[in-house]
Design a protein around this motif. Structure first.
Motif, mmCIF file in Angstrom:
data_model
loop_
_atom_site.group_PDB
_atom_site.id
_atom_site.type_symbol
_atom_site.label_atom_id
_atom_site.label_comp_id
_atom_site.label_asym_id
_atom_site.label_seq_id
_atom_site.Cartn_x
_atom_site.Cartn_y
_atom_site.Cartn_z
ATOM 1 N N HIS A 56 0.815 -1.219 0.000
ATOM 2 C CA HIS A 56 0.000 0.000 0.000
ATOM 3 C C HIS A 56 0.844 1.261 0.000
ATOM 4 N N THR A 57 2.121 1.183 0.370
ATOM 5 C CA THR A 57 2.974 2.368 0.329
ATOM 6 C C THR A 57 3.679 2.522 -1.009
ATOM 7 N N VAL A 58 3.614 1.470 -1.833
ATOM 8 C CA VAL A 58 4.319 1.517 -3.112
ATOM 9 C C VAL A 58 3.711 2.551 -4.044
ATOM 10 N N LYS A 59 2.376 2.702 -3.965
ATOM 11 C CA LYS A 59 1.692 3.604 -4.897
ATOM 12 C C LYS A 59 2.255 5.025 -4.824
ATOM 13 N N ALA A 60 2.757 5.401 -3.671
ATOM 14 C CA ALA A 60 3.291 6.753 -3.500
ATOM 15 C C ALA A 60 4.698 6.890 -4.046
ATOM 16 N N HIS A 61 5.341 5.770 -4.385
ATOM 17 C CA HIS A 61 6.748 5.825 -4.774
ATOM 18 C C HIS A 61 7.022 5.402 -6.209
ATOM 19 N N ILE A 62 6.065 4.745 -6.865
ATOM 20 C CA ILE A 62 6.258 4.341 -8.258
ATOM 21 C C ILE A 62 5.218 5.053 -9.101
ATOM 22 N N SER A 63 5.661 5.833 -10.062
ATOM 23 C CA SER A 63 4.717 6.619 -10.840
ATOM 24 C C SER A 63 3.849 5.754 -11.723
ATOM 25 N N MET A 64 4.405 4.635 -12.204
ATOM 26 C CA MET A 64 3.582 3.735 -13.019
ATOM 27 C C MET A 64 4.161 2.337 -12.969
ATOM 28 N N LEU A 65 3.399 1.412 -12.410
ATOM 29 C CA LEU A 65 3.791 0.006 -12.425
ATOM 30 C C LEU A 65 3.576 -0.522 -13.828
ATOM 31 N N LYS A 148 -5.744 -3.784 -8.209
ATOM 32 C CA LYS A 148 -5.040 -3.372 -9.407
ATOM 33 C C LYS A 148 -5.719 -3.966 -10.645
ATOM 34 N N SER A 149 -5.674 -3.262 -11.743
ATOM 35 C CA SER A 149 -6.202 -3.753 -13.012
ATOM 36 C C SER A 149 -5.094 -4.516 -13.734
ATOM 37 N N THR A 150 -5.302 -5.831 -13.984
ATOM 38 C CA THR A 150 -4.228 -6.680 -14.514
ATOM 39 C C THR A 150 -4.706 -7.517 -15.694
ATOM 40 N N MET A 151 -3.755 -8.087 -16.420
ATOM 41 C CA MET A 151 -4.040 -9.017 -17.504
ATOM 42 C C MET A 151 -2.920 -10.047 -17.602
ATOM 43 N N PRO A 152 -3.219 -11.343 -17.397
ATOM 44 C CA PRO A 152 -2.177 -12.373 -17.583
ATOM 45 C C PRO A 152 -1.775 -12.446 -19.057
ATOM 46 N N LEU A 153 -0.473 -12.433 -19.319
ATOM 47 C CA LEU A 153 0.046 -12.588 -20.681
ATOM 48 C C LEU A 153 0.972 -13.791 -20.702
ATOM 49 N N ALA A 176 14.489 -13.076 -29.307
ATOM 50 C CA ALA A 176 13.868 -11.758 -29.444
ATOM 51 C C ALA A 176 12.726 -11.611 -28.445
ATOM 52 N N VAL A 177 12.455 -10.362 -28.062
ATOM 53 C CA VAL A 177 11.308 -10.031 -27.211
ATOM 54 C C VAL A 177 10.493 -8.964 -27.921
ATOM 55 N N ASP A 178 9.192 -9.213 -28.060
ATOM 56 C CA ASP A 178 8.295 -8.248 -28.700
ATOM 57 C C ASP A 178 7.534 -7.497 -27.605
ATOM 58 N N ARG A 179 7.733 -6.211 -27.555
ATOM 59 C CA ARG A 179 7.102 -5.410 -26.506
ATOM 60 C C ARG A 179 5.710 -4.927 -26.888
ATOM 61 N N THR A 180 5.260 -5.234 -28.123
ATOM 62 C CA THR A 180 3.975 -4.720 -28.606
ATOM 63 C C THR A 180 2.820 -5.110 -27.703
ATOM 64 N N GLY A 181 2.748 -6.412 -27.350
ATOM 65 C CA GLY A 181 1.653 -6.885 -26.510
ATOM 66 C C GLY A 181 1.665 -6.262 -25.135
ATOM 67 N N ILE A 182 2.880 -6.029 -24.613
ATOM 68 C CA ILE A 182 3.007 -5.399 -23.289
ATOM 69 C C ILE A 182 2.502 -3.960 -23.351
ATOM 70 N N GLU A 183 2.932 -3.222 -24.379
ATOM 71 C CA GLU A 183 2.569 -1.811 -24.488
ATOM 72 C C GLU A 183 1.080 -1.614 -24.750
ATOM 73 N N LEU A 184 0.453 -2.602 -25.402
ATOM 74 C CA LEU A 184 -0.981 -2.516 -25.673
ATOM 75 C C LEU A 184 -1.767 -2.356 -24.375
ATOM 76 N N PHE A 185 -1.396 -3.129 -23.356
ATOM 77 C CA PHE A 185 -2.101 -3.060 -22.075
ATOM 78 C C PHE A 185 -1.619 -1.888 -21.228
ATOM 79 N N LEU A 186 -0.343 -1.578 -21.335
ATOM 80 C CA LEU A 186 0.167 -0.429 -20.586
ATOM 81 C C LEU A 186 -0.569 0.844 -20.978
#
Length: 454
Positions: A56-65, A148-153, A176-186
């Protein structure tokens, strides 16, 4: 029964800057934060590291998980490898009951368990469900317990981690790692919960990344997202020797990436050498203990007065090839060409300038195969069981007498040196000795390193 998680964040309270990823176990309500960049972090149950805070204290210290990367719970993978599906399912159910604080068992988890039960056992796809169960468990946990709003990938189904293998889909390599799917939800403000250890190949089939596969995928993902990396483990960072052999190894506070690679290649178990392959230029990695002490791996030059650590490879053999008749140009090329054709990596080389003989060290498991491949070239022999003790440190290059001191130390301990090899960049010196004296060699070398240079 731990779940290991990689958390990615855009920014943290850190002088390093742009954010980080973390691998942790979900044994308690803790997540990394404060003053450190996040990345590959194994949490210790009921312990707060100096840069870890209650959720519960993390929200104040990380601008975006940004994202989470999970590995399987406890011995789930072992059970699935054996085809023990019911045992694996029980571990998942027990984890939820222990940590979900009475929250209703999620339908998504039940659906995943039913999928697993309907699969052919002992396949890469069924084994991958260890991580897939973790991803839906953690996603559900973050939603139901922490809002938190989440999505298993799943890294195979969602085509996130592409991997390749040569003969064994249980031991694939990340390409290789494709970041497209990650960024879609972010972009929608949703936290992707990604499976570690899993990838897909050219046929879109599921492959597994082998030992420390979650470490490998976590660092690979952190790489493409531009994150730094913190690994919290059960030892105080990278040590000057294996604590199972040496009673008082010293923690190494700072280490150059090349030193870390040498130690990983020569047997240090804290970091998998394939994990280090995914570290981009400028990336900072921390290997941290649950007390907060640890090692920072950096690309910056580190001042040394001499060697800093010793690592060990057991169960090796020396292969010696002797040419019949006088030496001939290209003899060594022929020897190592044949060894390369059977896919064997040579770990040490000892050779005379006459090109009449050459000796090299390989793992014991491939010695007979090497001998067979070299019979047409010359008289080939295999030694008794050996080991390779390797001393590492950038400081050796500017110091006279390091090799003499190390060799004398082994001699004074009654240990016969059967081979010596020094890396071209003078980062390491390797000694091949009898396998029965392996621990004695490490203790002797570590003793002189501590006495003279640490």
């Amino acid at each position: 029964q731990d779940i290991f998680i990689t958390v990615l964040a855009h920014t943290c309270l850190t002088p390093m800057g742009s954010g980080q990823a973390t691998n942790m176990s979900a044994n308690s309500e803790i997540i990394p934060s404060t003053g450190k960049a996040l990345t590959h972090l194994q949490m210790v149950p009921n312990t707060l590291v100096n840069f870890i805070m209650v959720w519960h204290t993390v929200k104040a210290h990380i601008s975006m998980l940004m994202a989470v990367d999970t590995s399987a719970i406890g011995k789930t993978t072992t059970h699935l490898m054996r085809g023990e599906v019911d045992a694996a399912c029980k571990i998942a159910e027990a984890w939820w009951l222990k940590y979900a604080k009475g929250a209703e068992y999620p339908q998504l988890v039940l659906d995943t368990l039913e999928q697993l039960k309907g699969m052919q056992p002992k396949t890469t796809e069924s084994v991958s469900y260890g991580e897939k169960l973790s991803s839906v468990l953690v996603a559900s946990y973050l939603e139901k317990v922490h809002g938190k709003s989440t999505m298993p990938l799943w890294a195979d189904n969602h085509r996130i981690v592409k991997a390749t293998f040569t003969g064994n889909p249980f031991e694939a390599s990340v390409v290789a790692v494709d970041r497209t799917g990650i960024e879609l939800f972010l972009g929608k403000g949703i936290i992707p919960v990604i499976t570690g250890y899993i990838g897909f190949d050219d046929t879109n089939s599921t492959v597994l990344l082998g030992r420390d596969g979650s470490d490998i995928s976590a660092v690979a993902i952190a790489n493409v997202l531009g994150c730094n990396c913190t690994i919290v483990t059960d030892v105080p960072g990278i040590m000057s020797a294996d604590p199972r052999i040496v009673k008082d190894p010293r923690p190494i506070t700072y280490i150059h990436i090349d030193e870390a690679r040498e130690l990983a290649f020569h047997g240090a178990s804290v970091l998998n050498r394939y994990t280090l392959n995914h570290i981009r230029d400028g990336m900072i990695i921390e290997v941290v203990y649950n007390t907060g002490t640890g090692t920072m791996i950096t690309h910056d030059t580190v001042d040394r007065s001499g060697p800093i650590a010793v690592a060990l490879l057991r169960e090796r053999r020396i292969i010696t090839v002797r040419r019949i008749g006088k030496g001939k140009t290209g003899f060594s090329s022929l020897v190592f060409g044949n060894v390369s054709k059977i896919g064997v990596s040579v770990e040490m080389i000892m050779q005379t300038c006459s090109e009449t003989s050459v000796s090299f060290v390989v793992p014991e498991t491939v010695a007979l195969e090497c001998q067979k491949a070299l019979r047409s070239i010359g008289r080939t022999t295999i030694s008794e069981p050996m080991c390779v003790a390797t001393v590492v440190g950038m400081g050796m290059v500017m110091n006279m007498g390091v090799l003499a001191t190390l060799a004398s130390t082994l001699s004074e301990s009654g240990i016969n040196i059967r081979g010596v090899s020094q890396g071209s960049e003078e980062l390491s010196i390797s000694f091949c000795v009898e396998n029965g004296r392996a621990d004695d060699a490490v203790r002797a070398l570590h003793s002189v390193i501590v006495r003279r240079w640490l």
